[in-house]
Design a protein around this motif. Structure first.
Motif, mmCIF file in Angstrom:
data_model
loop_
_atom_site.group_PDB
_atom_site.id
_atom_site.type_symbol
_atom_site.label_atom_id
_atom_site.label_comp_id
_atom_site.label_asym_id
_atom_site.label_seq_id
_atom_site.Cartn_x
_atom_site.Cartn_y
_atom_site.Cartn_z
ATOM 1 N N GLN A 1 50.552 2.289 30.575
ATOM 2 C CA GLN A 1 48.891 2.307 30.369
ATOM 3 C C GLN A 1 48.290 3.430 30.890
ATOM 4 O O GLN A 1 47.379 3.837 30.290
ATOM 5 C CB GLN A 1 48.786 0.734 31.023
ATOM 6 N N ASP A 2 48.662 3.826 31.994
ATOM 7 C CA ASP A 2 48.038 5.155 32.684
ATOM 8 C C ASP A 2 48.118 6.237 31.846
ATOM 9 O O ASP A 2 47.083 6.917 31.454
ATOM 10 C CB ASP A 2 48.341 5.053 34.090
ATOM 11 N N PHE A 3 49.348 6.325 31.301
ATOM 12 C CA PHE A 3 49.688 7.559 30.468
ATOM 13 C C PHE A 3 48.803 7.709 29.131
ATOM 14 O O PHE A 3 48.237 8.703 28.750
ATOM 15 C CB PHE A 3 51.224 7.549 30.084
ATOM 16 N N LEU A 4 48.389 6.303 28.548
ATOM 17 C CA LEU A 4 47.843 6.036 27.545
ATOM 18 C C LEU A 4 46.512 5.989 27.457
ATOM 19 O O LEU A 4 45.653 6.014 26.621
ATOM 20 C CB LEU A 4 48.482 4.903 26.660
ATOM 21 N N GLY A 5 45.953 6.280 29.017
ATOM 22 C CA GLY A 5 44.567 6.090 29.161
ATOM 23 C C GLY A 5 44.046 4.534 28.783
ATOM 24 O O GLY A 5 42.698 4.326 28.879
ATOM 25 N N LEU A 6 44.902 3.755 29.235
ATOM 26 C CA LEU A 6 44.424 2.324 28.823
ATOM 27 C C LEU A 6 44.280 1.617 30.227
ATOM 28 O O LEU A 6 44.591 1.963 31.362
ATOM 29 C CB LEU A 6 45.531 1.434 28.138
ATOM 30 N N LYS A 7 43.302 0.572 30.164
ATOM 31 C CA LYS A 7 43.127 -0.231 31.444
ATOM 32 C C LYS A 7 44.292 -1.107 31.757
ATOM 33 O O LYS A 7 45.133 -1.352 30.857
ATOM 34 C CB LYS A 7 41.944 -1.303 31.235
ATOM 35 N N ARG A 8 44.868 -1.052 33.202
ATOM 36 C CA ARG A 8 46.069 -1.873 33.520
ATOM 37 C C ARG A 8 45.678 -3.325 32.998
ATOM 38 O O ARG A 8 45.447 -4.073 34.144
ATOM 39 C CB ARG A 8 46.611 -1.566 34.992
ATOM 40 N N ILE A 9 46.204 -3.696 32.034
ATOM 41 C CA ILE A 9 45.693 -5.150 31.585
ATOM 42 C C ILE A 9 47.289 -5.797 31.643
ATOM 43 O O ILE A 9 47.309 -7.043 32.336
ATOM 44 C CB ILE A 9 45.548 -5.289 29.992
ATOM 45 N N ILE A 10 48.459 -5.292 31.605
ATOM 46 C CA ILE A 10 49.652 -5.858 31.738
ATOM 47 C C ILE A 10 49.931 -5.695 33.112
ATOM 48 O O ILE A 10 49.917 -4.760 33.716
ATOM 49 C CB ILE A 10 50.744 -5.323 30.546
ATOM 50 N N THR A 11 50.126 -6.937 33.831
ATOM 51 C CA THR A 11 50.550 -6.774 35.313
ATOM 52 C C THR A 11 51.734 -7.821 35.497
ATOM 53 O O THR A 11 52.243 -8.537 34.670
ATOM 54 C CB THR A 11 49.339 -7.142 36.080
ATOM 55 N N ASP A 12 52.276 -7.967 36.790
ATOM 56 C CA ASP A 12 53.179 -8.882 37.208
ATOM 57 C C ASP A 12 52.991 -10.152 36.523
ATOM 58 O O ASP A 12 53.921 -10.923 36.235
ATOM 59 C CB ASP A 12 53.222 -8.906 38.880
ATOM 60 N N LYS A 13 51.625 -10.850 36.605
ATOM 61 C CA LYS A 13 51.579 -12.169 36.279
ATOM 62 C C LYS A 13 51.815 -12.376 34.865
ATOM 63 O O LYS A 13 51.964 -13.631 34.445
ATOM 64 C CB LYS A 13 50.121 -12.579 36.515
ATOM 65 N N HIS A 14 52.086 -11.309 33.976
ATOM 66 C CA HIS A 14 52.537 -11.740 32.522
ATOM 67 C C HIS A 14 54.260 -11.873 32.388
ATOM 68 O O HIS A 14 54.610 -12.218 31.441
ATOM 69 C CB HIS A 14 52.175 -10.432 31.752
#
Ligand SMILES: Nc1ncnc2c1ncn2[C@@H]1O[C@H](COP(=O)(O)OS(=O)(=O)O)[C@@H](OP(=O)(O)O)[C@H]1O
Length: 194
Positions: A115-128
């Motif tokens: 997500q960082d590499f793509l410049g996206l917000k970190r939406i996918i996390t452990d809780k998924h």
């Protein structure tokens, strides 16, 4: 987005993709090349049960220990060589290598890097994620557009055949210098030779 594992090892792919867009971001999932070769063989074996053994395909000459680098299962794992080919057309900053091992042991961490590499917000996390012991893989707690969990399909996590430990050791020795070069090029120690 487009995904095909063989792009990474196809000589013409970097020039073609660069001609399409030199800003393309490239993501490659890599794993221990020895396990990768065995997994590759396992997949072929599931389709063609009559192929020769892994051990016999590994060597050009078993007595001298000369490895058959033209066998695709072996060739694909020489990551440093394939990466050299890509670096003729793309800077390292446009290529992200994801660890196949970490994708299983820490999927959220590895996807955080994506997500960082793509410049996206970190939406996918452990809780998924939750770890499915039977499957041996992390699964999504909820699949997209559904409230049900989603695991990888039946063809993932096939049992690998037992390979002669001497052959495995010979392959480890073969890949070590290529792995070291790959760690240097990517700035990441993938831990395949620890
Ligand atoms: N998301 C994810 N995370 C971790 N590991 C994964 C993932 N997707 C595929 N795999 C593993 O990659 C191996 C090859 O899978 P493929 O999908 O390319 O092909 S196939 O399933 O063998 O047809 C195969 O490895 P082995 O199961 O060890 O043989 C798959 O399990």
């Amino acid at each position: 987005m487009e995904k095909t594992p063989s792009y990474f090892v196809t000589r013409e792919a970097p020039a073609r993709i660069c001609a399409m867009s030199r800003d393309t971001k490239l993501i490659v999932v890599v794993r221990d090349p020895v396990t990768r070769a065995i997994s590759d063989y396992t997949q072929t074996l599931s389709k063609k049960p009559d192929i020769p053994t892994f051990e016999s395909l590994t060597f050009k000459n078993r007595t001298t220990g000369l490895i058959d680098t033209s066998w695709s299962a072996i060739q694909i794992g020489i990551y440093a060589k394939h990466l050299d080919n890509w670096l003729q057309f793309f800077p390292m900053s446009q290529i992200l290598f994801v660890s196949g091992e970490r994708l299983i042991s820490d999927p959220a961490g590895e996807l955080g890097r994506v997500q960082d590499f793509l410049g996206l917000k970190r939406i996918i996390t452990d809780k998924h994620f939750y770890f499915n012991q039977t499957k041996g893989f992390p699964c999504l707690k909820k699949a997209e557009g559904s409230s049900k969990p989603h695991c990888l399909g039946k063809t993932k996590g096939r049992t690998h055949p037992n390979i002669d430990p001497e052959v495995v050791q010979r392959l480890r020795d073969f890949y070590r210098p290529f792995n070291m070069k790959f760690y240097q090029m990517t700035g990441r120690k993938f831990g395949w030779d620890d």
